[in-house]
Write a protein that holds these residues in place. Structure first.
Motif, short mmCIF file in Angstrom:
data_model
loop_
_atom_site.label_atom_id
_atom_site.label_comp_id
_atom_site.label_asym_id
_atom_site.label_seq_id
_atom_site.Cartn_x
_atom_site.Cartn_y
_atom_site.Cartn_z
N LYS A 1 -57.21 -41.17 0.43
CA LYS A 1 -56.55 -41.02 1.56
C LYS A 1 -55.30 -40.46 1.63
O LYS A 1 -54.87 -39.37 2.33
CB LYS A 1 -56.54 -42.21 2.30
N ALA A 2 -54.49 -40.79 0.56
CA ALA A 2 -53.12 -40.26 0.19
C ALA A 2 -53.32 -38.75 -0.03
O ALA A 2 -52.59 -37.72 0.19
CB ALA A 2 -52.39 -40.94 -0.85
N ILE A 3 -54.36 -38.43 -1.11
CA ILE A 3 -54.45 -36.91 -1.40
C ILE A 3 -55.03 -36.27 -0.26
O ILE A 3 -54.45 -34.93 0.13
CB ILE A 3 -55.65 -36.83 -2.26
N GLU A 4 -55.70 -36.76 0.95
CA GLU A 4 -55.96 -36.07 2.20
C GLU A 4 -54.96 -35.66 2.91
O GLU A 4 -54.51 -34.77 3.65
CB GLU A 4 -57.04 -36.76 2.98
N GLU A 5 -54.01 -36.99 3.07
CA GLU A 5 -52.85 -36.64 3.94
C GLU A 5 -51.82 -35.73 3.15
O GLU A 5 -51.22 -34.68 3.94
CB GLU A 5 -51.78 -38.15 3.98
N ILE A 6 -51.54 -35.73 1.97
CA ILE A 6 -51.03 -34.56 1.43
C ILE A 6 -51.42 -33.31 1.57
O ILE A 6 -50.78 -32.25 1.67
CB ILE A 6 -50.92 -34.94 -0.18
N ASP A 7 -52.75 -33.03 1.41
CA ASP A 7 -53.51 -31.73 1.80
C ASP A 7 -53.11 -31.25 3.01
O ASP A 7 -52.93 -30.26 3.52
CB ASP A 7 -55.08 -31.72 1.44
N LYS A 8 -53.07 -32.42 4.07
CA LYS A 8 -52.99 -31.86 5.49
C LYS A 8 -51.45 -31.38 5.44
O LYS A 8 -51.23 -30.37 6.09
CB LYS A 8 -53.27 -33.13 6.34
N THR A 9 -50.60 -32.23 4.91
CA THR A 9 -49.10 -31.67 4.83
C THR A 9 -48.94 -30.44 4.25
O THR A 9 -48.06 -29.75 4.99
CB THR A 9 -48.25 -32.85 4.22
N ILE A 10 -49.79 -30.02 3.14
CA ILE A 10 -49.51 -28.83 2.66
C ILE A 10 -50.05 -27.85 3.30
O ILE A 10 -49.23 -26.61 3.73
CB ILE A 10 -50.29 -28.95 1.27
N ASP A 11 -51.16 -28.05 4.16
CA ASP A 11 -51.57 -26.93 4.86
C ASP A 11 -50.89 -26.80 6.20
O ASP A 11 -50.36 -25.55 6.75
CB ASP A 11 -53.10 -27.56 5.47
N TYR A 12 -49.95 -27.76 6.84
CA TYR A 12 -48.91 -27.59 7.78
C TYR A 12 -47.88 -26.75 7.37
O TYR A 12 -47.30 -26.12 7.87
CB TYR A 12 -48.65 -28.91 8.33
#
Length: 418
Positions: free
Chosen positions: A359-370
């Motif tokens: 989940k943390a990796i997914e959030e980091i990926d979303k933040t990176i995309d943003y």
């Protein structure tokens, strides 16, 4: 294809091939042709003579020269043909002689080889005969040696049988059993301190159950645990006894005594049925009738104790090792249970941690995309600002007044006022 010809002079028959045969045939045909030619020449001569009579001398001389020339050619041709035939015959005779020499040499060589092979076979046969005679002598000596050994052993056995028969004859009915018991006791006591230092071997005096055996053997290990126990019964009788007993008559009572005295094995030491080869062969296992029971002759008394004792100690050692292995297996089982419990708990914790990590990796990926989107927007704004600046820097009065006369006139007037 070969053809045979016979020489008319010497009578020798020789073989020639088709080419040589055709050549000779051609020569023969030429001889016939020469004869015909000679006859024709003769006839022509006659005609020429007739003509010469009418011709002039010059023509006669010319014709005579021609005739002489033809006769010379005919003579030369005939001589050459005869020489060719002689050469062919000589060559064939030489070949025949050479072949005969080769044939004689081959015959002589073959006879020599055959004689040599026969001589070698004769030598080999003589050698084999000598070996056979030697083997026969060795076999005879070995057979004689075996016969002597067998006769010696047979004599020893006969002496031994005579000794026991004499011993049985001298013993009274009352002392038979006691004498055999004393014999076994003496034999055991000879080895008690060396082979059986911790063993108990005494007479069975307990007749509370209605009967008793002759001897009881017991032995324990270092911890005092009983390893082996044997109930012994000794039976004997002399040849003059009216009623002849058999070994089977005592087996049931011996088994009963064994069970009452809590012994593991039962052994009947017997001299009954002295002529029965079944019991004379050695240790007889009768456990098919009664559990853990044996029948032996007196000479097998010590060996049966040794065999059963060794087997019991080996079994005890195996039991100890089995107990140790079982204890180790219990320890291993407990270790495996603890290991499985740890693996199960660790697996659960790992699953929870892994879920949170994902989940943390997914959030980091979303933040990176943003952030990448914001970065692209900022880069786009910077590009637009740069274009706007370039356009501002490129803006001039001339460009502003182009196609605008009013503004152009105002700027020019402003310049004049300055």
């Amino acid at each position: 294809m070969k053809k045979e010809l016979k020489c008319p002079h010497c009578g020798q028959v020789f073989t020639i091939d088709e080419g040589e045969y055709a050549e000779l045939l051609s020569q023969v045909r030429n001889d016939s042709f020469e004869k015909e030619l000679h006859e024709r020449i003769k006839k022509e001569n006659e005609l020429l003579e007739a003509k010469l009579n009418a011709a002039n001398k010059e023509s006669l001389n010319a014709l005579q020269q021609e005739v002489n020339r033809l006769k010379g050619e005919l003579s030369n041709s005939k001589l050459e043909k005869e020489m060719a035939v002689k050469d062919v015959v000589a060559k064939k005779n030489e070949e025949i002689s050479l072949l005969n020499n080769k044939l004689n040499m081959a015959k002589n060589q073959t006879e020599s080889e055959v004689n040599k092979a026969i001589n070698e076979k004769d030598k080999e046969i003589l050698s084999l005969k000598g070996n056979i005679q030697l083997k026969e002598k060795e076999s005879a000596l070995e057979l004689q040696s075996l016969k002597d050994q067998y006769e010696g052993k047979l004599k020893d056995k006969e002496n031994e049988v005579a000794y026991y028969k004499d011993l049985k004859t001298k013993m009274s009915t009352k002392l038979v059993g006691e004498t055999l018991e004393q014999h076994c006791m003496i034999e055991f006591n000879k080895l008690r301190m060396t082979a059986f230092p911790k063993a108990y071997f005494e007479k069975d005096n307990d007749a509370s159950g209605g009967s008793k055996g002759d001897f009881i053997y017991r032995e324990t290990d270092e911890n005092g645990t009983e390893i082996i126990s044997i109930m012994f019964e000794m039976k004997n009788e002399n040849d003059t006894t009216a009623t002849k007993h058999k070994n089977e008559d005592f087996l049931k009572e011996l088994d009963k005594d064994r069970r009452e005295k809590n012994c593991e094995y039962a052994v009947l030491v017997s001299m009954l049925e002295a002529d029965n080869e079944y019991y004379n062969a050695g240790i007889v296992d009768v456990s098919y009738r009664y559990e853990k029971m044996y029948v032996v002759r007196p000479q097998c008394f010590i060996p049966i104790i040794t065999l059963l004792r060794n087997a019991a100690f080996n079994a005890a050692q195996y039991k100890q090792e089995l107990a140790i292995v079982r204890t180790q297996n219990v320890d291993v089982t407990n270790f495996e249970d603890k290991l499985l419990d740890f693996q199960e708990k660790f697996g659960k914790n790992y699953a929870l941690a892994n879920e949170r990590f994902n989940k943390a990796i997914e959030e980091i990926d979303k933040t990176i995309d943003y952030l990448n989107k914001i970065k692209n927007d900022l880069l786009g704004a910077d590009r637009n600002l740069r274009l706007a600046n370039d356009k501002a820097q490129d803006l001039t009065i001339k460009k502003l007044t182009h196609n605008n006369p009013t503004m152009k006139a105002l700027f020019e007037e402003s310049k004049k006022q300055k």
